[in-house]
Design an enzyme around this catalytic site. Structure first.
Site, PDB file in Angstrom:
ATOM      1  N   ASP A  28      28.835  45.912  12.460  1.00  0.00           N
ATOM      2  CA  ASP A  28      30.192  46.467  12.324  1.00  0.00           C
ATOM      3  C   ASP A  28      30.278  47.944  12.700  1.00  0.00           C
ATOM      4  O   ASP A  28      31.375  48.462  12.903  1.00  0.00           O
ATOM      5  CB  ASP A  28      30.691  46.295  10.887  1.00  0.00           C
ATOM      6  CG  ASP A  28      30.925  44.847  10.512  1.00  0.00           C
ATOM      7  OD1 ASP A  28      31.159  44.034  11.427  1.00  0.00           O
ATOM      8  OD2 ASP A  28      30.859  44.519   9.319  1.00  0.00           O
ATOM      9  N   THR A  76      24.299  48.143   0.783  1.00  0.00           N
ATOM     10  CA  THR A  76      22.898  48.540   0.604  1.00  0.00           C
ATOM     11  C   THR A  76      22.791  50.036   0.362  1.00  0.00           C
ATOM     12  O   THR A  76      22.008  50.488  -0.488  1.00  0.00           O
ATOM     13  CB  THR A  76      22.078  48.146   1.839  1.00  0.00           C
ATOM     14  OG1 THR A  76      22.148  46.735   2.023  1.00  0.00           O
ATOM     15  CG2 THR A  76      20.620  48.559   1.693  1.00  0.00           C
TER      16      THR A  76
END
Length: 357
Positions: free
Chosen positions: A136, A114
């Site tokens: 993550d 993104t």
């Protein structure tokens, strides 16, 4: 002057997205005259021109809500400039729809992919601000991303519960956690849950070393072992292979996951009972933790400040105890990996935790 702001969530869902959306909206309403457009299903909605006007009431009651009220999808960055069979110029379509919506700014909430697309749009002249989400915790330039702490809580709970089964049956339990390139989630959950061995993508492991760590526990009269392995972990031989070679090797082995392969190898070599647990998407579902609610709110409020000040082309970040900004161009394309010599790795090693190296 009223500012029209577009909101977009892209990539995988995670806890805290709605809290961040709420943070942007409420802070904007309090600082300047604002109105919002919700873009449906990530960059797909921006490409296709699918959106909804959002009144203030849309932002109430979403602080604790998991997922994303806007919907999301994965539109790989590598394909953004590729004109496919539908003959759509994606970048041109996004620029066209940004103008058609009358946006003064676009807020993109997402992970590494993104942020790369957000930077692409910024380079194309659009006013863009990024908000870093991912379980993550691998976005460069920020100490933490929202969604990470909630996922750590969930993954640690899995490790805690597996302890009772492992101890009762005297088994080796392999818990495969999310993290394809970066092992932050597996590291924190493993350390927080008392794992004996933690295997990360950043530290290729040797099977014999893993077995020695398991055998060492038996000398301390421990008849079980807990191994946390990240889904992107590789052994030392795999680490030497290129991506396609690795894919071919694993396809030939007929194991569906790295955890299953490791459990099978341990059982074969040691003659002990080994089982694998894969919580999968469970790790990124449900309501955000209080920490992530606060973090996402702070990030969202800072994004509103950037809009008020007309400062675009940035992503919000945490640096120590302060909320700061980084240039999208500095963040895009970079992944924050676990350094092998980091303090937390050193702490784990001092505790006797093995990393298979």
């Amino acid at each position: 002057m009223k500012r029209r702001i577009g909101l977009l969530t892209a990539g995988g869902d995670c806890p805290g997205l709605n809290a961040a959306i709420r943070g942007v909206a409420y802070a904007s309403y309090n600082m300047f005259d604002a109105e919002f457009i919700g873009i449906n299903d990530g960059f797909t909605g921006l490409i296709e021109g699918s959106y909804t006007f959002m009144p203030p009431s849309d932002f109430g009651g979403i602080l604790t809500l998991g997922g994303t009220i806007l919907g999301t999808s994965r539109t790989p960055y590598r394909n953004m400039r590729v004109i496919e069979d539908d003959n759509v110029d994606k970048v041109a379509a996004m620029k066209r729809n940004y103008a058609a919506m009358g946006l003064d700014c676009l807020i993109t909430l997402g992970g590494n992919g993104t942020h790369k697309t957000a930077n692409l749009l910024a380079e194309e002249g659009l006013n863009v601000i990024g908000l870093p989400k991912t379980i993550d915790n691998d976005i460069w330039g920020t100490d933490v991303t929202f969604g990470f702490h909630t996922a750590v809580d969930i993954a640690t709970d899995v490790v805690d519960r597996i302890h009772t089964t492992a101890n009762s049956h005297g088994r080796v339990m392999v818990i495969e956690l999310m993290g394809n390139k970066a092992g932050w989630l597996t590291l924190y959950a493993g350390l927080g849950g008392g794992a004996d061995i933690i295997l990360l993508p950043e530290i290729p492991y040797d099977l014999d070393s893993v077995i020695k760590s398991i055998e060492k526990r038996s000398t301390h009269k421990r008849n079980f072992a807990i191994i946390c392995i990240a889904e992107g972990a590789m052994d030392t031989e795999e680490a030497k292979l290129k991506k396609k070679q690795l894919e071919q090797k694993r396809a030939a082995e007929h194991f569906t996951s790295v955890g299953q392969r490791l459990a099978s190898n341990i059982q074969e070599k040691m003659g002990v009972e080994a089982r694998v647990v894969i919580p999968g998407h469970y790790q990124r579902g449900g309501s955000p933790s209080p920490y992530d609610r606060v973090l996402a709110t702070r990030f969202g409020a800072h994004a509103a400040k950037l809009i008020r000040d007309g400062e675009y082309g940035y992503t919000v970040a945490m640096d120590g105890d302060k909320i700061v900004r980084n240039k999208l161009s500095d963040v895009a394309g970079k992944t924050k990996l676990v350094p092998a010599d980091s303090e937390i790795i050193t702490t784990a090693r001092r505790m006797g935790i093995g990393f298979g190296d």
